[in-house]
Scaffold this active site. Sequence first.
Site, PDB file in Angstrom:
ATOM      1  N   ASP A 191       6.585  -1.631  -3.579  1.00 53.93           N
ATOM      2  CA  ASP A 191       5.582  -0.576  -3.722  1.00 53.93           C
ATOM      3  C   ASP A 191       6.012   0.685  -3.007  1.00 53.93           C
ATOM      4  O   ASP A 191       7.089   0.757  -2.445  1.00 53.93           O
ATOM      5  CB  ASP A 191       4.258  -1.057  -3.113  1.00 53.93           C
ATOM      6  CG  ASP A 191       3.556  -2.037  -4.034  1.00 53.93           C
ATOM      7  OD1 ASP A 191       3.887  -2.062  -5.224  1.00 53.93           O
ATOM      8  OD2 ASP A 191       2.680  -2.768  -3.539  1.00 53.93           O
ATOM      9  N   LYS A 211       2.649   2.983  -7.601  1.00 48.35           N
ATOM     10  CA  LYS A 211       2.065   4.131  -8.287  1.00 48.35           C
ATOM     11  C   LYS A 211       2.605   5.381  -7.624  1.00 48.35           C
ATOM     12  O   LYS A 211       3.009   5.374  -6.477  1.00 48.35           O
ATOM     13  CB  LYS A 211       0.541   4.111  -8.141  1.00 48.35           C
ATOM     14  CG  LYS A 211      -0.104   2.880  -8.721  1.00 48.35           C
ATOM     15  CD  LYS A 211      -1.588   2.841  -8.363  1.00 48.35           C
ATOM     16  CE  LYS A 211      -2.271   1.571  -8.822  1.00 48.35           C
ATOM     17  NZ  LYS A 211      -1.648   0.326  -8.317  1.00 48.35           N
ATOM     18  N   MET A 231      -8.144   2.973   2.891  1.00 50.36           N
ATOM     19  CA  MET A 231      -8.313   3.782   1.673  1.00 50.36           C
ATOM     20  C   MET A 231      -9.569   4.642   1.736  1.00 50.36           C
ATOM     21  O   MET A 231     -10.237   4.851   0.733  1.00 50.36           O
ATOM     22  CB  MET A 231      -8.389   2.866   0.429  1.00 50.36           C
ATOM     23  CG  MET A 231      -7.184   1.966   0.283  1.00 50.36           C
ATOM     24  SD  MET A 231      -7.400   0.718  -1.008  1.00 50.36           S
ATOM     25  CE  MET A 231      -8.430  -0.473  -0.177  1.00 50.36           C
TER      26      MET A 231
HETATM   27  N1  SAH Z   1      -1.811  -4.182   2.510  1.00 52.07           N
HETATM   28  C1  SAH Z   1      -1.917  -2.982   3.300  1.00 52.07           C
HETATM   29  C2  SAH Z   1      -3.076  -2.118   2.854  1.00 52.07           C
HETATM   30  C3  SAH Z   1      -2.888  -1.550   1.483  1.00 52.07           C
HETATM   31  S1  SAH Z   1      -4.230  -0.537   0.985  1.00 52.07           S
HETATM   32  C4  SAH Z   1      -2.033  -3.368   4.765  1.00 52.07           C
HETATM   33  O1  SAH Z   1      -2.225  -4.535   5.093  1.00 52.07           O
HETATM   34  O2  SAH Z   1      -1.899  -2.486   5.620  1.00 52.07           O
HETATM   35  C5  SAH Z   1      -3.596   1.068   1.325  1.00 52.07           C
HETATM   36  C6  SAH Z   1      -4.291   1.634   2.532  1.00 52.07           C
HETATM   37  O3  SAH Z   1      -3.745   1.085   3.701  1.00 52.07           O
HETATM   38  C7  SAH Z   1      -4.124   3.111   2.702  1.00 52.07           C
HETATM   39  O4  SAH Z   1      -5.036   3.841   1.906  1.00 52.07           O
HETATM   40  C8  SAH Z   1      -4.432   3.276   4.160  1.00 52.07           C
HETATM   41  O5  SAH Z   1      -5.817   3.201   4.405  1.00 52.07           O
HETATM   42  C9  SAH Z   1      -3.835   2.027   4.728  1.00 52.07           C
HETATM   43  N2  SAH Z   1      -2.486   2.241   5.250  1.00 52.07           N
HETATM   44  C10 SAH Z   1      -1.344   1.667   4.853  1.00 52.07           C
HETATM   45  N3  SAH Z   1      -0.325   2.049   5.645  1.00 52.07           N
HETATM   46  C11 SAH Z   1      -0.855   2.866   6.566  1.00 52.07           C
HETATM   47  C12 SAH Z   1      -0.326   3.548   7.683  1.00 52.07           C
HETATM   48  N4  SAH Z   1       0.963   3.480   8.012  1.00 52.07           N
HETATM   49  N5  SAH Z   1      -1.166   4.301   8.434  1.00 52.07           N
HETATM   50  C13 SAH Z   1      -2.477   4.382   8.139  1.00 52.07           C
HETATM   51  N6  SAH Z   1      -3.020   3.746   7.096  1.00 52.07           N
HETATM   52  C14 SAH Z   1      -2.227   2.991   6.321  1.00 52.07           C
END
Ligand code: SAH
Length: 500
Positions: free
Chosen positions: A38, A60, A173
Site C-alpha cells: 500500500d 490508492k 482517518m
Molecule cells: N492499519 C493502520 C491504519 C490504516 S487506516 C494502522 O494500524 O496504523 C489509515 C489511517 O491511519 C490514517 O488516516 C491515519 O489516521 C492513520 N495513520 C497511519 N499512519 C500514520 C502515521 N504515521 N501518523 C499518523 N497517523 C497515521
Amino acid sequence: LSETAGKVFLVGAGPGDPGLVTVRALELLARADVVLYDRLIPDGILGAVADGAELVYVGKTPDRPGISQSQIEELLIAHARAGHQVVRLKGGDPFVFGRGGEEAEALAEAGVPFEVVPAVTAGVAATAYAGIPVTHRGLASAVAFVTGRPGNANDGIDWDALARFPGTLVFYMGVRELPVIAERLIAAGRDGGEPAAAVRRGSWPDQQVVEASLADLPARVAGAGLEAPAIIVVGPVVELRERIAWFENRPLVGSRVVVTRARAQASGLVDRLRGLGAEVVEAPTIRIEPSIDSAEVAAAVDGLAVGGYDYVLLTSQNAVRLLFEAIGRAGLDARVLAGAKVAVIGPATAEALAAHGVRADITAERFVAEGLVEALAGEDLEGRKLLLARAAGGRRVIADAVSERGGLVDEVVLYSTVAEQPDAEVIEMAAGADFLTFASSSSVTNFLGAMDGRIPSGAKVVSIGPATSATLRANGIEPDAEANPHNLEGLIQALLSLHP
Ligand code: SAH
C-alpha cells in the site's frame, strides 16, 4: 498440502519509522515471491525484498482510486494458488483499520493458507512519537481506537458512549471529519476544554503535531494546513507531551542532510544522523567496485601465504575487507599475515582489521597517505618486502616514499571507486538541503558533477578532513566545518557544531 504450496502473509509495516518494522516482516519480505503493498509504508522497507521478486502496488492515490478490495483479494488468492509466497504489506497493523480482516476472511473462504504478522499501529505509535502515552496512571485507564469516518454509512458510532468513555479517544482517518467529530463529542457531553492533538505522519521525519482543546482543535488543524494521514487524540494524556515530547527535541530535527558516501559505507552515518532527527538524503556518488579476481591479487595472496612479505600496508576499510575476501577465496585465513607487520591508515581501518582478529602494528595518525609514510619513519625498510593494498588510480605517495627508502613494494589494486549518478529525485531533494557531508575527495568531485558544479544555496558544507577540504576549495567551496578526528563521528560532531 504440498511443501511448495503458496501462502499469504498479511504483514503490518508499522507507522513509518523503518526501525519499527518487525523482524518477522523483514524475514518474510526477504523470501517473498510477490509483495503487494500500500501507500503508507516505511521508506526503504521494500529494499528488504529479494531481487527478482514481484512488487505490486495496490494502494490508492489521491487522484486515482486504485484497484478495488475484491480485486486485491483475488490477486492474493491467485498468487497463492500459483504456489507463491505472498506478502500483503500494509501500513501500521493489518487488523487495525487495515481491512486485513476482510482479506483473511477471503483467504479462509478460498481455502488459501495464511498467517498474520501484527505490527505497531499508528494510534499507539504516532501518539508515542508525539510524547503522548495513550494510557497513564491517574489520567487514562482505557483507550479506544475509533474510525474517524462517521460519515460512512453503518459505522454506527455511538457518540453518547464515546463522550462518556472513561479514557483516551484515538481517531484514525479523522482529519477531514474533525469538525464533525469534535462537535458530536461535545454535543454528547465531552468537555470542549479537554486536551486534544492531531499527529500527522507520526514517526516520519516530517512528523507534525497540532495541540489544542477539543473545541479549538478543528480550527487549529485547518489553520496549520494539517492533512491526512493523522491520528486525532483526545484526553488529558495529551498534556504530558509538554514534559515528555522527545521526537521533535532531537538536535537535527527539521534539518535535511545529504550523505554522499558510497551506499555500502554510508549506513552507519545515515543511521546516526537519522537517530539525531535529521532527514537524510542518500546521494551515493561513488561505488566500490571490487577487483579481486585479478592475477595480481592471486599472486599477492600467494606471496602472503608463503610469508613473502615483511610489511602489509592497508589504506582503507575497503582494502581490509577485500584483502580478507581474497584470502578467504584462496581457502586461507588471517594466519597468512602472521609473519608480517601490518600498517594501516586511520583507526577505522584498524578496527576493520581487528574485526578479522588482527591487530595493526602501526596505525597512521593522519588519515592521508603521507600519514602512513610518517608512521613508517621508524622502520628500517632497506631490502624489505612490502605489500601495498589499495584502490585503483590512487596517488603514488606511499609506494614512492617506501621505494626511496630501499623497500621493495608490490602494489595490489583491490578495488576501484566508480562514479555513480544520483537519480533525479535525489538531486531535487539535495537542492533543498541544510547540510552536505563529504567523506572523500571523489565524493566531492562526483557530487558536484551531478549538481552541475553548484551546491544548494544555504546548505552548510561539512568535510571529513584536509584532503576532502582541499578538493572542495579547489572547486571554489569553503567548507563550513571540518571533522576532527577525521572520521564519521568527527563528521557528525562537526555538523552538530554548525547547528544553531
Ligand atoms: N492499519 C493502520 C491504519 C490504516 S487506516 C494502522 O494500524 O496504523 C489509515 C489511517 O491511519 C490514517 O488516516 C491515519 O489516521 C492513520 N495513520 C497511519 N499512519 C500514520 C502515521 N504515521 N501518523 C499518523 N497517523 C497515521
